[in-house]
Write a protein that holds these residues in place. Sequence first.
Motif, PDB file in Angstrom:
ATOM      1  N   CYS A 264       9.759  39.497  22.010  1.00 58.29           N
ATOM      2  CA  CYS A 264       9.576  39.764  20.622  1.00 58.29           C
ATOM      3  C   CYS A 264       8.147  40.767  19.904  1.00 58.29           C
ATOM      4  CB  CYS A 264       9.585  39.026  19.496  1.00 58.29           C
ATOM      5  SG  CYS A 264      10.917  37.197  20.212  1.00 58.29           S
ATOM      6  N   THR A 265       8.716  41.591  19.383  1.00 56.28           N
ATOM      7  CA  THR A 265       7.611  42.934  19.485  1.00 56.28           C
ATOM      8  C   THR A 265       7.436  43.819  17.971  1.00 56.28           C
ATOM      9  OG1 THR A 265       8.120  44.259  21.734  1.00 56.28           O
ATOM     10  CG2 THR A 265       6.267  45.342  19.886  1.00 56.28           C
ATOM     11  N   ALA A 266       6.403  43.187  16.364  1.00 56.55           N
ATOM     12  CA  ALA A 266       6.313  43.589  15.138  1.00 56.55           C
ATOM     13  C   ALA A 266       5.991  44.984  15.776  1.00 56.55           C
ATOM     14  CB  ALA A 266       4.944  42.907  15.244  1.00 56.55           C
ATOM     15  N   VAL A 267       7.135  45.848  15.097  1.00 57.49           N
ATOM     16  CA  VAL A 267       7.065  46.733  15.104  1.00 57.49           C
ATOM     17  C   VAL A 267       7.028  47.233  13.574  1.00 57.49           C
ATOM     18  CG1 VAL A 267       8.262  47.686  16.983  1.00 57.49           C
ATOM     19  CG2 VAL A 267       9.524  47.519  14.406  1.00 57.49           C
ATOM     20  N   ASP A 268       6.900  49.222  13.049  1.00 56.70           N
ATOM     21  CA  ASP A 268       6.924  49.107  11.566  1.00 56.70           C
ATOM     22  C   ASP A 268       8.120  49.551  11.486  1.00 56.70           C
ATOM     23  OD1 ASP A 268       7.348  52.286  12.769  1.00 56.70           O
ATOM     24  OD2 ASP A 268       4.989  52.465  13.127  1.00 56.70           O
TER      25      ASP A 268
ATOM     26  N   GLU B 110      -3.524  40.894  13.467  1.00 51.23           N
ATOM     27  CA  GLU B 110      -4.108  39.828  13.711  1.00 51.23           C
ATOM     28  C   GLU B 110      -2.785  39.069  12.982  1.00 51.23           C
ATOM     29  OE1 GLU B 110      -4.523  37.329  16.602  1.00 51.23           O
ATOM     30  OE2 GLU B 110      -5.253  39.025  17.174  1.00 51.23           O
ATOM     31  N   GLU B 111      -2.844  38.983  11.970  1.00 49.09           N
ATOM     32  CA  GLU B 111      -2.104  38.060  10.767  1.00 49.09           C
ATOM     33  C   GLU B 111      -0.546  38.519  10.743  1.00 49.09           C
ATOM     34  OE1 GLU B 111       0.186  37.688   7.069  1.00 49.09           O
ATOM     35  OE2 GLU B 111      -0.574  39.587   7.674  1.00 49.09           O
ATOM     36  N   VAL B 112      -0.058  39.278  11.420  1.00 45.72           N
ATOM     37  CA  VAL B 112       0.927  40.384  11.417  1.00 45.72           C
ATOM     38  C   VAL B 112       1.604  38.904  12.712  1.00 45.72           C
ATOM     39  CG1 VAL B 112       3.027  41.354  12.335  1.00 45.72           C
ATOM     40  CG2 VAL B 112       1.516  41.747  10.445  1.00 45.72           C
ATOM     41  N   ALA B 113       1.097  39.232  13.805  1.00 51.73           N
ATOM     42  CA  ALA B 113       1.154  37.983  15.480  1.00 51.73           C
ATOM     43  C   ALA B 113       1.191  36.822  14.982  1.00 51.73           C
ATOM     44  CB  ALA B 113       0.111  38.880  16.325  1.00 51.73           C
ATOM     45  N   ARG B 114       0.075  36.780  14.088  1.00 52.55           N
ATOM     46  CA  ARG B 114       0.651  35.015  13.834  1.00 52.55           C
ATOM     47  C   ARG B 114       1.386  35.026  13.639  1.00 52.55           C
ATOM     48  NH1 ARG B 114       0.137  32.448  10.433  1.00 52.55           N
ATOM     49  NH2 ARG B 114      -0.803  34.053   7.945  1.00 52.55           N
ATOM     50  N   ARG B 115       1.842  35.536  12.605  1.00 55.23           N
ATOM     51  CA  ARG B 115       3.107  35.070  11.861  1.00 55.23           C
ATOM     52  C   ARG B 115       4.066  34.573  12.752  1.00 55.23           C
ATOM     53  NH1 ARG B 115       5.447  37.480   7.449  1.00 55.23           N
ATOM     54  NH2 ARG B 115       4.520  39.488   7.744  1.00 55.23           N
ATOM     55  N   LEU B 116       4.332  36.622  13.613  1.00 57.19           N
ATOM     56  CA  LEU B 116       5.398  36.659  14.463  1.00 57.19           C
ATOM     57  C   LEU B 116       5.337  35.364  15.282  1.00 57.19           C
ATOM     58  CD1 LEU B 116       7.678  37.782  15.557  1.00 57.19           C
ATOM     59  CD2 LEU B 116       6.249  38.969  16.754  1.00 57.19           C
ATOM     60  N   GLY B 117       4.520  34.787  16.047  1.00 60.35           N
ATOM     61  CA  GLY B 117       4.361  33.492  16.914  1.00 60.35           C
ATOM     62  C   GLY B 117       4.764  31.922  16.664  1.00 60.35           C
ATOM     63  N   GLU B 118       4.026  31.916  14.630  1.00 65.79           N
ATOM     64  CA  GLU B 118       5.173  30.977  13.843  1.00 65.79           C
ATOM     65  C   GLU B 118       6.409  31.190  13.586  1.00 65.79           C
ATOM     66  OE1 GLU B 118       2.466  30.913  10.839  1.00 65.79           O
ATOM     67  OE2 GLU B 118       0.633  30.373  11.878  1.00 65.79           O
ATOM     68  N   SER B 119       7.015  32.150  13.483  1.00 66.15           N
ATOM     69  CA  SER B 119       8.283  32.450  12.771  1.00 66.15           C
ATOM     70  C   SER B 119       9.317  32.362  14.543  1.00 66.15           C
ATOM     71  CB  SER B 119       8.306  33.720  12.740  1.00 66.15           C
ATOM     72  OG  SER B 119       7.875  33.889  11.375  1.00 66.15           O
ATOM     73  N   ILE B 120       9.170  33.129  15.768  1.00 65.46           N
ATOM     74  CA  ILE B 120       9.119  32.346  17.253  1.00 65.46           C
ATOM     75  C   ILE B 120       9.331  31.062  17.635  1.00 65.46           C
ATOM     76  CG2 ILE B 120       9.150  32.438  19.431  1.00 65.46           C
ATOM     77  CD1 ILE B 120       8.076  35.598  18.717  1.00 65.46           C
ATOM     78  N   GLN B 121       8.301  30.193  16.829  1.00 63.49           N
ATOM     79  CA  GLN B 121       7.943  28.700  17.608  1.00 63.49           C
ATOM     80  C   GLN B 121       8.798  28.084  16.482  1.00 63.49           C
ATOM     81  OE1 GLN B 121       3.980  27.476  17.588  1.00 63.49           O
ATOM     82  NE2 GLN B 121       4.422  25.753  18.757  1.00 63.49           N
ATOM     83  N   LYS B 122       9.237  28.352  14.828  1.00 60.51           N
ATOM     84  CA  LYS B 122       9.912  27.547  14.081  1.00 60.51           C
ATOM     85  C   LYS B 122      11.722  27.906  15.037  1.00 60.51           C
ATOM     86  CE  LYS B 122       6.604  27.450  10.411  1.00 60.51           C
ATOM     87  NZ  LYS B 122       6.415  27.953   8.857  1.00 60.51           N
ATOM     88  N   ALA B 123      12.151  28.992  15.027  1.00 58.09           N
ATOM     89  CA  ALA B 123      13.216  29.499  15.664  1.00 58.09           C
ATOM     90  C   ALA B 123      13.681  28.648  16.390  1.00 58.09           C
ATOM     91  CB  ALA B 123      13.913  31.066  15.648  1.00 58.09           C
ATOM     92  N   VAL B 124      12.997  29.078  17.520  1.00 59.17           N
ATOM     93  CA  VAL B 124      13.341  27.846  18.386  1.00 59.17           C
ATOM     94  C   VAL B 124      13.045  26.463  19.005  1.00 59.17           C
ATOM     95  CG1 VAL B 124      12.853  30.282  20.134  1.00 59.17           C
ATOM     96  CG2 VAL B 124      11.339  28.576  20.187  1.00 59.17           C
TER      97      VAL B 124
ATOM     98  N   SER C 167       5.410  32.345  24.355  1.00 61.16           N
ATOM     99  CA  SER C 167       3.711  32.957  24.892  1.00 61.16           C
ATOM    100  C   SER C 167       3.222  34.144  24.295  1.00 61.16           C
ATOM    101  CB  SER C 167       3.648  32.832  26.558  1.00 61.16           C
ATOM    102  OG  SER C 167       2.665  33.067  26.758  1.00 61.16           O
ATOM    103  N   ARG C 168       2.191  34.496  23.965  1.00 60.72           N
ATOM    104  CA  ARG C 168       1.778  35.420  23.457  1.00 60.72           C
ATOM    105  C   ARG C 168       1.256  36.189  24.177  1.00 60.72           C
ATOM    106  NH1 ARG C 168      -2.267  37.128  18.779  1.00 60.72           N
ATOM    107  NH2 ARG C 168      -2.127  39.258  19.015  1.00 60.72           N
ATOM    108  N   TYR C 169       1.832  37.777  24.510  1.00 64.06           N
ATOM    109  CA  TYR C 169       1.967  38.313  26.171  1.00 64.06           C
ATOM    110  C   TYR C 169       1.222  39.758  25.483  1.00 64.06           C
ATOM    111  CZ  TYR C 169       3.142  41.436  29.809  1.00 64.06           C
ATOM    112  OH  TYR C 169       2.923  42.313  30.865  1.00 64.06           O
ATOM    113  N   GLY C 170       0.845  41.231  24.317  1.00 68.63           N
ATOM    114  CA  GLY C 170       0.250  41.636  23.568  1.00 68.63           C
ATOM    115  C   GLY C 170      -1.008  41.332  22.601  1.00 68.63           C
ATOM    116  N   ARG C 171      -0.934  42.374  22.034  1.00 68.17           N
ATOM    117  CA  ARG C 171      -1.663  41.897  20.094  1.00 68.17           C
ATOM    118  C   ARG C 171      -0.284  41.849  19.479  1.00 68.17           C
ATOM    119  NH1 ARG C 171      -6.043  45.926  18.806  1.00 68.17           N
ATOM    120  NH2 ARG C 171      -5.937  44.318  17.935  1.00 68.17           N
ATOM    121  N   SER C 172       1.177  41.917  20.121  1.00 71.40           N
ATOM    122  CA  SER C 172       2.349  41.947  18.965  1.00 71.40           C
ATOM    123  C   SER C 172       3.606  41.886  19.161  1.00 71.40           C
ATOM    124  CB  SER C 172       1.969  43.532  18.270  1.00 71.40           C
ATOM    125  OG  SER C 172       2.933  43.992  18.848  1.00 71.40           O
TER     126      SER C 172
END
Length: 157
Positions: free
Chosen positions: A53-57, A70-84, A91-96
């Motif tokens: 999963c990659t955060a993109v513009d 960092e805030e966008v990446a944190r929100r993406l991680g939280e969304s993933i963790q709640k969705a699975v 696991s976080r792999y890259g900055r986004s």
Amino acid sequence: RYGYLAEIQQELAQENGQYTGGYMCHYPVFSEIYHMIRRMTERGGQSVYLMLCTAVDGKGNPLKEGARLEEVARRLGESIQKAVRRSDVVSRYGRSQYLVLLINITYEDCRLVQRRISQGFQENRQRIHAQYHVSIVRGPEDGEYRGGKGAKGVECH
């Protein structure tokens, strides 16, 4: 240290209620779990998918820098963790970017997980969204781990 099996198992089973949603771990732990799951798929016949999963513009370019990264990446991680599910590994792999091991799931259900992640991640006013790549995890050939071989990835938006 010495213990009896029942005591050891009870100690291992204690989670203290800290895990809700997917199991979030650092990349080295994720890598070891991936190798173990890969070996287990050979025997168990489970279908396991690896999702990136990659955060993109708005143009589909991965976010690599910026004040809000960092805030966008944190929100993406939280969304993933709640969705699975609790049995899935994140696991976080890259900055986004995040890696997700989706265990005992169909490809069609991977798409449902992607929708849940996107619904939890996107805000109407922003142009940032998640992009997904999914690949099936195959067990080692001939019962021996050789590393390096993988299935073709499928890009999903």
